[in-house]
Design a protein around this motif. Sequence first.
Motif, PDB file in Angstrom:
ATOM      1  N   ARG A   8      21.455 -54.374   7.426  1.00  0.00           N
ATOM      2  CA  ARG A   8      22.372 -55.476   7.641  1.00  0.00           C
ATOM      3  C   ARG A   8      23.158 -55.867   6.394  1.00  0.00           C
ATOM      4  N   SER A   9      22.934 -55.200   5.281  1.00  0.00           N
ATOM      5  CA  SER A   9      23.725 -55.431   4.072  1.00  0.00           C
ATOM      6  C   SER A   9      24.088 -54.073   3.479  1.00  0.00           C
ATOM      7  N   ARG A  10      25.354 -53.888   3.158  1.00  0.00           N
ATOM      8  CA  ARG A  10      25.819 -52.577   2.709  1.00  0.00           C
ATOM      9  C   ARG A  10      25.190 -52.150   1.387  1.00  0.00           C
ATOM     10  N   TRP A  11      24.855 -53.095   0.516  1.00  0.00           N
ATOM     11  CA  TRP A  11      24.231 -52.752  -0.749  1.00  0.00           C
ATOM     12  C   TRP A  11      22.909 -52.031  -0.517  1.00  0.00           C
ATOM     13  N   PHE A  12      22.099 -52.559   0.394  1.00  0.00           N
ATOM     14  CA  PHE A  12      20.825 -51.924   0.705  1.00  0.00           C
ATOM     15  C   PHE A  12      21.034 -50.681   1.570  1.00  0.00           C
ATOM     16  N   TRP A  13      22.026 -50.748   2.461  1.00  0.00           N
ATOM     17  CA  TRP A  13      22.325 -49.616   3.336  1.00  0.00           C
ATOM     18  C   TRP A  13      22.739 -48.394   2.530  1.00  0.00           C
ATOM     19  N   ALA A  14      23.418 -48.584   1.418  1.00  0.00           N
ATOM     20  CA  ALA A  14      23.867 -47.461   0.600  1.00  0.00           C
ATOM     21  C   ALA A  14      22.687 -46.611   0.142  1.00  0.00           C
ATOM     22  N   ALA A  15      21.545 -47.237  -0.073  1.00  0.00           N
ATOM     23  CA  ALA A  15      20.345 -46.497  -0.461  1.00  0.00           C
ATOM     24  C   ALA A  15      19.637 -45.905   0.753  1.00  0.00           C
ATOM     25  N   HIS A  16      19.705 -46.600   1.876  1.00  0.00           N
ATOM     26  CA  HIS A  16      18.927 -46.202   3.056  1.00  0.00           C
ATOM     27  C   HIS A  16      19.658 -45.237   3.982  1.00  0.00           C
ATOM     28  N   VAL A  17      20.982 -45.195   3.906  1.00  0.00           N
ATOM     29  CA  VAL A  17      21.778 -44.427   4.861  1.00  0.00           C
ATOM     30  C   VAL A  17      21.384 -42.956   4.891  1.00  0.00           C
ATOM     31  N   VAL A  18      20.915 -42.437   3.764  1.00  0.00           N
ATOM     32  CA  VAL A  18      20.526 -41.024   3.706  1.00  0.00           C
ATOM     33  C   VAL A  18      19.461 -40.700   4.752  1.00  0.00           C
ATOM     34  N   HIS A  19      18.606 -41.652   5.055  1.00  0.00           N
ATOM     35  CA  HIS A  19      17.536 -41.411   6.023  1.00  0.00           C
ATOM     36  C   HIS A  19      18.083 -41.246   7.440  1.00  0.00           C
ATOM     37  N   HIS A  20      19.280 -41.762   7.689  1.00  0.00           N
ATOM     38  CA  HIS A  20      19.881 -41.684   9.015  1.00  0.00           C
ATOM     39  C   HIS A  20      21.005 -40.650   9.080  1.00  0.00           C
ATOM     40  N   SER A  21      21.186 -39.898   8.023  1.00  0.00           N
ATOM     41  CA  SER A  21      22.356 -39.025   7.927  1.00  0.00           C
ATOM     42  C   SER A  21      22.246 -37.728   8.708  1.00  0.00           C
ATOM     43  N   SER A  22      21.057 -37.381   9.177  1.00  0.00           N
ATOM     44  CA  SER A  22      20.898 -36.148   9.947  1.00  0.00           C
ATOM     45  C   SER A  22      21.207 -36.382  11.414  1.00  0.00           C
ATOM     46  N   GLU A  23      21.850 -35.400  12.026  1.00  0.00           N
ATOM     47  CA  GLU A  23      22.103 -35.437  13.464  1.00  0.00           C
ATOM     48  C   GLU A  23      20.990 -34.746  14.239  1.00  0.00           C
ATOM     49  N   TYR A  24      19.913 -34.411  13.529  1.00  0.00           N
ATOM     50  CA  TYR A  24      18.730 -33.804  14.139  1.00  0.00           C
ATOM     51  C   TYR A  24      17.550 -34.729  13.915  1.00  0.00           C
ATOM     52  N   TYR A  25      16.545 -34.588  14.773  1.00  0.00           N
ATOM     53  CA  TYR A  25      15.400 -35.491  14.687  1.00  0.00           C
ATOM     54  C   TYR A  25      14.124 -34.665  14.776  1.00  0.00           C
ATOM     55  N   ASN A  26      13.582 -34.354  13.624  1.00  0.00           N
ATOM     56  CA  ASN A  26      12.336 -33.597  13.539  1.00  0.00           C
ATOM     57  C   ASN A  26      11.615 -34.033  12.267  1.00  0.00           C
ATOM     58  N   PHE A  27      10.479 -33.420  11.984  1.00  0.00           N
ATOM     59  CA  PHE A  27       9.693 -33.866  10.839  1.00  0.00           C
ATOM     60  C   PHE A  27      10.459 -33.760   9.518  1.00  0.00           C
ATOM     61  N   SER A  28      11.412 -32.844   9.429  1.00  0.00           N
ATOM     62  CA  SER A  28      12.181 -32.743   8.186  1.00  0.00           C
ATOM     63  C   SER A  28      13.034 -33.992   7.962  1.00  0.00           C
ATOM     64  N   THR A  29      13.447 -34.643   9.045  1.00  0.00           N
ATOM     65  CA  THR A  29      14.254 -35.865   8.922  1.00  0.00           C
ATOM     66  C   THR A  29      13.490 -36.954   8.179  1.00  0.00           C
ATOM     67  N   ALA A  30      12.172 -36.988   8.355  1.00  0.00           N
ATOM     68  CA  ALA A  30      11.353 -38.002   7.688  1.00  0.00           C
ATOM     69  C   ALA A  30      11.410 -37.861   6.174  1.00  0.00           C
ATOM     70  N   LEU A  31      11.726 -36.667   5.685  1.00  0.00           N
ATOM     71  CA  LEU A  31      11.757 -36.426   4.248  1.00  0.00           C
ATOM     72  C   LEU A  31      13.033 -36.937   3.595  1.00  0.00           C
ATOM     73  N   ARG A  32      14.016 -37.293   4.401  1.00  0.00           N
ATOM     74  CA  ARG A  32      15.279 -37.815   3.854  1.00  0.00           C
ATOM     75  C   ARG A  32      15.069 -39.257   3.398  1.00  0.00           C
ATOM     76  N   GLN A  33      14.629 -39.397   2.175  1.00  0.00           N
ATOM     77  CA  GLN A  33      14.351 -40.713   1.630  1.00  0.00           C
ATOM     78  C   GLN A  33      15.287 -41.018   0.459  1.00  0.00           C
ATOM     79  N   SER A  34      15.418 -42.290   0.158  1.00  0.00           N
ATOM     80  CA  SER A  34      16.405 -42.758  -0.814  1.00  0.00           C
ATOM     81  C   SER A  34      16.165 -42.219  -2.219  1.00  0.00           C
ATOM     82  N   TRP A  35      17.276 -41.951  -2.920  1.00  0.00           N
ATOM     83  CA  TRP A  35      17.231 -41.634  -4.347  1.00  0.00           C
ATOM     84  C   TRP A  35      17.464 -42.877  -5.192  1.00  0.00           C
TER      85      TRP A  35
END
Length: 315
Positions: free
Chosen positions: A109-136
Amino acid sequence: LMELTAILTLPRLHEIAAPLYIMFLLGEFLLVRRGVLKGHFLREDTQASLIIGTGSIVSNMLLVLLGGSLVWTAYENRISTIGFEWWAFLLCFVLDDLRFYVSHRLAHRSRWFWAAHVVHHSSEYYNFSTALRQSWTGAITGLVLLAAPIAYLGFHPALIGFCASLNLFYQFFLHTESVGRLHPWIEAVFNTPSHHRVHHANNPRYLDANYAGTLIIWDKMFESFVPELDHDKPVFGLVENIKTYNPFVAALGEYWGIARDVAGPKRSLFDRLRCVFAPPGWCHDGSRKDSHMIKENYLQTYPAETGTPGLPASG
């Protein structure tokens, strides 16, 4: 001495998590490829997820150093000493799960925090590898401060860290299409693959929903719960997908978007601040809609209780 002994007996999740993640990821991939399990993989997407996951390990070290010092300061000024009894672990886990819910909701709900979290939602696939997309960049968001009140109450930082790690460990197994709905009482209390598929979907109906870590009760208490519907299958990814498998773009690209919007012409100082802290998608001239607006507009035509198939997501 007793406190040190208790700390040393806490399981070292970081030592067992990575091998288990790889084992389950390979298992899911092979079973999906053979048609035994439901799911989808794309080599380039999975490779990007693995690179992003490796980068997040390095950045998490910085988060532990910076965030840990803040939590320790809160603990040194604590109002009580709770210890390591079994009930202390359970209570700490519940409180930390609520902490995760709050921080996760803020991240959407805030772009400042979303900028770090968006990477976790950036895949158009949903499998265990998606869970590894965590913030830098989680170390710079400031959300670690939400753990300080738990330490101030008297919970040891090592116990808080263990509960947080256990929560994330549990969440890894939510990232799969191969598991359908579980027993109703499990679905009622715990976050499940079905609930978390909703969270990762860009269908208008599913936006801004199911922020839970382990316990889905928080979403039900704070009215952010949306069930997965058979007639509105989740479509994974962002409202506007990034269309690249470059891990650096996925992990850091939103910061470039913020800088571009802040530096744009014909904007007041307040508008420039809102470009940083307002909900993702906010625009000073109304040319874009944030996720809340997209969802509200959709539900005016297709209420949540109807059986009307969902519209395609924007972008």
